[in-house]
Design a protein around this motif. Structure first.
Motif, PDB file in Angstrom:
ATOM      1  N   LEU A 176       1.323   6.756  -6.732  1.00  0.00           N
ATOM      2  CA  LEU A 176       0.237   7.689  -7.015  1.00  0.00           C
ATOM      3  C   LEU A 176       0.640   9.123  -6.688  1.00  0.00           C
ATOM      4  O   LEU A 176       0.265  10.061  -7.410  1.00  0.00           O
ATOM      5  CB  LEU A 176      -1.020   7.299  -6.235  1.00  0.00           C
ATOM      6  CG  LEU A 176      -1.722   6.033  -6.722  1.00  0.00           C
ATOM      7  CD1 LEU A 176      -2.860   5.676  -5.784  1.00  0.00           C
ATOM      8  CD2 LEU A 176      -2.223   6.195  -8.142  1.00  0.00           C
ATOM      9  N   ALA A 177       1.398   9.319  -5.618  1.00  0.00           N
ATOM     10  CA  ALA A 177       1.872  10.666  -5.275  1.00  0.00           C
ATOM     11  C   ALA A 177       2.809  11.176  -6.368  1.00  0.00           C
ATOM     12  O   ALA A 177       2.731  12.343  -6.768  1.00  0.00           O
ATOM     13  CB  ALA A 177       2.584  10.648  -3.923  1.00  0.00           C
TER      14      ALA A 177
ATOM     15  N   GLN B 133       0.834  -1.205   0.000  1.00  0.00           N
ATOM     16  CA  GLN B 133       0.000   0.000   0.000  1.00  0.00           C
ATOM     17  C   GLN B 133       0.866   1.251   0.000  1.00  0.00           C
ATOM     18  O   GLN B 133       0.550   2.225  -0.684  1.00  0.00           O
ATOM     19  CB  GLN B 133      -0.933   0.012   1.211  1.00  0.00           C
ATOM     20  CG  GLN B 133      -2.064  -0.971   1.123  1.00  0.00           C
ATOM     21  CD  GLN B 133      -2.905  -0.995   2.389  1.00  0.00           C
ATOM     22  OE1 GLN B 133      -2.546  -0.395   3.400  1.00  0.00           O
ATOM     23  NE2 GLN B 133      -4.015  -1.707   2.329  1.00  0.00           N
ATOM     24  N   LEU B 134       1.952   1.230   0.744  1.00  0.00           N
ATOM     25  CA  LEU B 134       2.864   2.376   0.775  1.00  0.00           C
ATOM     26  C   LEU B 134       3.491   2.594  -0.588  1.00  0.00           C
ATOM     27  O   LEU B 134       3.569   3.730  -1.075  1.00  0.00           O
ATOM     28  CB  LEU B 134       3.947   2.162   1.841  1.00  0.00           C
ATOM     29  CG  LEU B 134       4.991   3.256   1.974  1.00  0.00           C
ATOM     30  CD1 LEU B 134       4.327   4.560   2.403  1.00  0.00           C
ATOM     31  CD2 LEU B 134       6.063   2.842   2.966  1.00  0.00           C
TER      32      LEU B 134
ATOM     33  N   ALA C   4       1.467  15.069 -12.932  1.00  0.00           N
ATOM     34  CA  ALA C   4       0.278  15.691 -13.527  1.00  0.00           C
ATOM     35  C   ALA C   4       0.227  17.180 -13.188  1.00  0.00           C
ATOM     36  O   ALA C   4      -0.106  18.009 -14.041  1.00  0.00           O
ATOM     37  CB  ALA C   4      -0.986  14.985 -13.041  1.00  0.00           C
ATOM     38  N   ALA C   5       0.563  17.538 -11.947  1.00  0.00           N
ATOM     39  CA  ALA C   5       0.570  18.949 -11.550  1.00  0.00           C
ATOM     40  C   ALA C   5       1.617  19.721 -12.348  1.00  0.00           C
ATOM     41  O   ALA C   5       1.370  20.852 -12.790  1.00  0.00           O
ATOM     42  CB  ALA C   5       0.830  19.078 -10.054  1.00  0.00           C
ATOM     43  N   GLY C   6       2.783  19.116 -12.545  1.00  0.00           N
ATOM     44  CA  GLY C   6       3.837  19.765 -13.330  1.00  0.00           C
ATOM     45  C   GLY C   6       3.429  19.964 -14.781  1.00  0.00           C
ATOM     46  O   GLY C   6       3.637  21.037 -15.364  1.00  0.00           O
ATOM     47  N   VAL C   7       2.818  18.947 -15.374  1.00  0.00           N
ATOM     48  CA  VAL C   7       2.355  19.043 -16.765  1.00  0.00           C
ATOM     49  C   VAL C   7       1.272  20.109 -16.877  1.00  0.00           C
ATOM     50  O   VAL C   7       1.282  20.938 -17.802  1.00  0.00           O
ATOM     51  CB  VAL C   7       1.856  17.664 -17.264  1.00  0.00           C
ATOM     52  CG1 VAL C   7       1.107  17.799 -18.579  1.00  0.00           C
ATOM     53  CG2 VAL C   7       3.021  16.701 -17.415  1.00  0.00           C
TER      54      VAL C   7
END
Length: 173
Positions: free
Chosen positions: A136-137, A129-130, A143-146
């Motif tokens: 995912l992080a 899970q970690l 995605a935020a950078g793109v």
């Protein structure tokens, strides 16, 4: 006779105490002779290894992963700690942390071996899970950078389009 009765009572009390402690331990415990034949086990070991009725003379090497540990124990005669994936009879695989040590007689010679088993299934699930959360992080950061890299030029284009729209008001071209 009185001393004998007292010693016998203390011995029975110690035997009951030892049995209670071994059966209430949260980790599995197996005791073998020098040849690897299982002589004693507790409820936790039987539960982890899915053997509800015990082994009746079973052998430690019958469980995958234990052969290497017992050989190291025989060679080195010291405490051995090792992670193994133990394949059970129903083809299930249980991750275990095994701590093994020799049991010595009054002369200091090995008389058998004790194996303590900790089921690591829960910890393996948490580790997975970690890892998934970390992936995912990382994907979220990408995605935020793109989005940031696309939004900057689009903001400039939108600004120029607004300026051009204001200047071209009334010009049908």
């Amino acid at each position: 006779a009185h001393n004998f009765r007292q010693a016998r009572a203390r011995l029975l009390g110690m035997r009951a105490f030892t049995s209670t402690v071994l059966n209430q331990m949260p980790v599995g415990m197996l005791m073998t002779d020098l040849g690897g034949r299982i002589e004693r086990s507790n409820e936790a070991a039987r539960s982890i290894l899915k053997c509800p009725n015990g082994w009746q003379g079973g052998h430690i090497a019958d469980f995958s992963g234990f052969f290497d540990i017992s050989e190291r124990l025989r060679r080195e005669e010291t405490v051995v700690e090792q992670d193994i994936d133990c394949r059970l009879s129903d083809s299930a695989c249980v991750p275990l942390l095994v701590n093994a040590a020799p049991i010595r007689d009054s002369d200091g010679k090995p008389d058998g071996y004790v194996y303590l088993l900790s089921d690591m299934s829960g910890i393996r699930r948490l580790e997975e899970q970690l890892r998934r959360s970390e992936r995912l992080a990382g994907l979220g950061k990408l995605a935020a950078g793109v989005a940031h890299e696309i939004r900057n030029p689009l903001s400039s284009i939108k600004g120029f389009a607004t300026i051009l729209a204001g200047r071209a008001r009334g010009d049908h071209r």
